[in-house]
Design a protein around this motif. Sequence first.
Motif, PDB file in Angstrom:
ATOM      1  N   THR A 219       1.090  -0.846   0.228  1.00 25.01           N
ATOM      2  CA  THR A 219       0.489  -0.022  -0.179  1.00 25.01           C
ATOM      3  C   THR A 219       0.877   1.377  -0.278  1.00 25.01           C
ATOM      4  O   THR A 219       2.026   1.483   0.803  1.00 25.01           O
ATOM      5  CB  THR A 219      -1.425  -0.115   0.895  1.00 25.01           C
ATOM      6  OG1 THR A 219      -1.307  -0.961   1.026  1.00 25.01           O
ATOM      7  CG2 THR A 219      -1.400   1.115   1.192  1.00 25.01           C
ATOM      8  N   ASP A 220       0.940   1.984  -1.176  1.00 23.66           N
ATOM      9  CA  ASP A 220       1.314   3.237  -1.516  1.00 23.66           C
ATOM     10  C   ASP A 220       1.190   4.196  -0.029  1.00 23.66           C
ATOM     11  O   ASP A 220       0.248   5.236  -0.610  1.00 23.66           O
ATOM     12  CB  ASP A 220       1.418   3.882  -2.804  1.00 23.66           C
ATOM     13  CG  ASP A 220       2.514   4.903  -3.624  1.00 23.66           C
ATOM     14  OD1 ASP A 220       2.826   5.498  -2.169  1.00 23.66           O
ATOM     15  OD2 ASP A 220       2.563   5.156  -4.316  1.00 23.66           O
ATOM     16  N   LEU A 222       2.688   7.026  -0.133  1.00 27.55           N
ATOM     17  CA  LEU A 222       2.907   8.353  -0.617  1.00 27.55           C
ATOM     18  C   LEU A 222       1.222   8.514  -0.819  1.00 27.55           C
ATOM     19  O   LEU A 222       0.974   9.906  -1.696  1.00 27.55           O
ATOM     20  CB  LEU A 222       3.842   8.428  -1.868  1.00 27.55           C
ATOM     21  CG  LEU A 222       4.023   9.853  -2.528  1.00 27.55           C
ATOM     22  CD1 LEU A 222       4.271  10.864  -1.397  1.00 27.55           C
ATOM     23  CD2 LEU A 222       5.527   9.879  -3.193  1.00 27.55           C
ATOM     24  N   GLN A 223       0.508   7.758  -1.655  1.00 24.78           N
ATOM     25  CA  GLN A 223      -0.658   7.767  -2.707  1.00 24.78           C
ATOM     26  C   GLN A 223      -1.928   8.126  -1.196  1.00 24.78           C
ATOM     27  O   GLN A 223      -2.738   9.254  -1.695  1.00 24.78           O
ATOM     28  CB  GLN A 223      -1.294   7.011  -3.459  1.00 24.78           C
ATOM     29  CG  GLN A 223      -0.507   6.707  -5.127  1.00 24.78           C
ATOM     30  CD  GLN A 223      -0.487   5.974  -5.473  1.00 24.78           C
ATOM     31  OE1 GLN A 223      -2.042   5.443  -5.702  1.00 24.78           O
ATOM     32  NE2 GLN A 223      -0.053   4.575  -6.087  1.00 24.78           N
ATOM     33  N   GLY A 224      -1.730   7.667  -0.075  1.00 22.33           N
ATOM     34  CA  GLY A 224      -2.136   8.023   0.743  1.00 22.33           C
ATOM     35  C   GLY A 224      -2.372   9.492   1.363  1.00 22.33           C
ATOM     36  O   GLY A 224      -3.416  10.537   1.489  1.00 22.33           O
ATOM     37  N   VAL A 226      -1.201  12.069  -0.413  1.00 25.18           N
ATOM     38  CA  VAL A 226      -1.496  13.161  -1.652  1.00 25.18           C
ATOM     39  C   VAL A 226      -3.648  12.752  -0.680  1.00 25.18           C
ATOM     40  O   VAL A 226      -3.490  14.113  -1.991  1.00 25.18           O
ATOM     41  CB  VAL A 226      -1.460  12.099  -2.557  1.00 25.18           C
ATOM     42  CG1 VAL A 226      -1.880  12.986  -3.690  1.00 25.18           C
ATOM     43  CG2 VAL A 226       0.042  12.480  -3.092  1.00 25.18           C
ATOM     44  N   HIS A 227      -3.661  11.494  -1.144  1.00 25.55           N
ATOM     45  CA  HIS A 227      -4.898  11.994  -0.744  1.00 25.55           C
ATOM     46  C   HIS A 227      -5.377  12.539   0.698  1.00 25.55           C
ATOM     47  O   HIS A 227      -6.346  14.033  -0.316  1.00 25.55           O
ATOM     48  CB  HIS A 227      -5.694  10.969  -0.129  1.00 25.55           C
ATOM     49  CG  HIS A 227      -6.966  10.351  -0.340  1.00 25.55           C
ATOM     50  ND1 HIS A 227      -8.531  10.367  -1.908  1.00 25.55           N
ATOM     51  CD2 HIS A 227      -8.147  10.069   0.425  1.00 25.55           C
ATOM     52  CE1 HIS A 227      -9.483  10.072  -1.223  1.00 25.55           C
ATOM     53  NE2 HIS A 227      -9.557  10.314  -0.270  1.00 25.55           N
ATOM     54  N   ASN A 230      -4.677  16.206  -0.952  1.00 23.67           N
ATOM     55  CA  ASN A 230      -5.439  17.017  -1.165  1.00 23.67           C
ATOM     56  C   ASN A 230      -7.030  17.516  -0.237  1.00 23.67           C
ATOM     57  O   ASN A 230      -7.845  19.265  -0.535  1.00 23.67           O
ATOM     58  CB  ASN A 230      -6.589  16.243  -1.926  1.00 23.67           C
ATOM     59  CG  ASN A 230      -5.355  15.798  -3.584  1.00 23.67           C
ATOM     60  OD1 ASN A 230      -4.194  16.540  -3.819  1.00 23.67           O
ATOM     61  ND2 ASN A 230      -5.397  14.737  -4.819  1.00 23.67           N
ATOM     62  N   ILE A 268       7.953   1.464  -3.019  1.00 22.18           N
ATOM     63  CA  ILE A 268       6.345   1.299  -2.318  1.00 22.18           C
ATOM     64  C   ILE A 268       7.086   1.505  -0.914  1.00 22.18           C
ATOM     65  O   ILE A 268       7.110   0.846  -0.459  1.00 22.18           O
ATOM     66  CB  ILE A 268       6.012   0.427  -2.845  1.00 22.18           C
ATOM     67  CG1 ILE A 268       5.159   0.010  -4.359  1.00 22.18           C
ATOM     68  CG2 ILE A 268       4.425   0.867  -2.321  1.00 22.18           C
ATOM     69  CD1 ILE A 268       5.285   1.557  -5.571  1.00 22.18           C
ATOM     70  N   PHE A 304      -9.276   6.684   1.835  1.00 29.35           N
ATOM     71  CA  PHE A 304      -8.616   6.360   0.534  1.00 29.35           C
ATOM     72  C   PHE A 304      -8.803   5.035   0.333  1.00 29.35           C
ATOM     73  O   PHE A 304      -8.708   4.246   1.193  1.00 29.35           O
ATOM     74  CB  PHE A 304      -7.454   6.781   1.285  1.00 29.35           C
ATOM     75  CG  PHE A 304      -6.005   6.134   0.363  1.00 29.35           C
ATOM     76  CD1 PHE A 304      -5.777   6.560  -0.625  1.00 29.35           C
ATOM     77  CD2 PHE A 304      -5.280   5.062   0.819  1.00 29.35           C
ATOM     78  CE1 PHE A 304      -4.890   5.778  -1.356  1.00 29.35           C
ATOM     79  CE2 PHE A 304      -3.886   4.611  -0.127  1.00 29.35           C
ATOM     80  CZ  PHE A 304      -3.974   5.174  -1.323  1.00 29.35           C
ATOM     81  N   PRO A 306      -6.724   1.246  -1.228  1.00 31.92           N
ATOM     82  CA  PRO A 306      -5.640   1.125  -1.291  1.00 31.92           C
ATOM     83  C   PRO A 306      -5.985   0.196  -2.686  1.00 31.92           C
ATOM     84  O   PRO A 306      -7.156  -0.776  -3.137  1.00 31.92           O
ATOM     85  CB  PRO A 306      -4.754   0.151  -0.363  1.00 31.92           C
ATOM     86  CG  PRO A 306      -6.643   0.361   0.646  1.00 31.92           C
ATOM     87  CD  PRO A 306      -7.744   1.132  -0.101  1.00 31.92           C
TER      88      PRO A 306
END
Length: 417
Positions: A219-220, A222-224, A226-227, A230, A268, A304, A306
């Motif tokens: 599970t990234d 960084l993507q979490g 970014v969410h 935002n 990741i 978020f 995943p």
Amino acid sequence: MTTPQQQLDAWIDAHFDEEVKFLQELIRVPTDTPPGNNTPHAERTAELLAAMGLNAEKHAVPEAEVKAAGLETITNLIVRRRFGGGGKTIALNAHGDVVPPGEGWTHDPYGGEVVDGKIYGRAAAVSKCDIANFTFAIRALESLGAPLKGGVELHVTYDEEYGGEVGPAWLLDKGLTKPDLMIAAGFSYQVVVAHNGCLQLEVTVHGDMAHAAIPDSGTDALQGAVHILNALYALNADYLKVTSKVEGITHPYLNVGQISGGTNTNVIPGKVVLKVDRRMIPEEDPIEVEAALRRTIAEAAASFQPPRGGRAISVDVKRILLARALKPLPGNKPLVAALQKHASELFGEAIPAVGTPLYTDVRIYGEHGIPGVIYGAGPRTVRESNAKRADENLVLEDLRRATKVVARTLLDLLQAA
């Protein structure tokens, strides 16, 4: 017949070259915070003050307390000058710590170089200039030899950039000082009577580290992150609708000033850390602001999605700073009136009493019931001085006139006491 105010002005003019040299010496000892190894600057400042006949008490903060605040060494200074019995004690506070210089300088950030009527260097404008300003205002007042009541204290502290808890707060909590009024470092073209508060949070996003070739196995974080980012930045649109009634202060604002995480390009990220800075107008309740931010972060983390088979992210939130807003205390009126009167005369224009979106150590004195204002040497805006940017500078004529304003104000308050 020469007035006392004219005598003060003449003494400052006669000693201004000495004041500039003193400021150059203050600039030449780095006080980058972080890392916050600031005792060497305090030692040098005390040495320079002693050469002028001003004994500085050295109050070293215990190492454990300094480390807990995220710094390395701090020694705060107090110079006390008593002029007569009774009367009020007025504190003058300037901080010696400053952010690191960063890139883009065309002048040595630790050089104190004077070019075309300006002095360049990190902390030239914020706020080593006011260590010089306040020092020479005290010396000018002493030169009169006039009968006065009360006294003046110079407070040189070293953690304004980190919230003041081991600077002014430490001195006040230990009972080392208890002034009646205070002036904190500022700029010359306004008397600041209120300022924003600041809440800083450290948000740690936990994912599941994995090989970049098989991203679905983790599970990234960084993507979490970014969410979550935002969701946080979306709040700024709402903050525009929340306005302050204090002149000079507009609306709340949120910024993420630092992001770190990951272990390598082909991995990741399993953890990402965000540092959030939320500016609060004086009308806001810091507890409610923090609770609302935590809710936004928690709701964003929960929403978020995943990758298939990945586990949900988790989030830890830690408060790293709470600087409450400065609200005017009724007792500050004599300070405001005297500073406005003399600054208007010396600068040749009206000097307003306003709020500022910055936050400073003056709020700590206010929390201890000590009325204070912000006034010192510098331009109308932070941007003009390049404070916290490359080529920070100060117009020396502003320093000269601000020193006269502070000296005259001290004379008014100690005569009237």
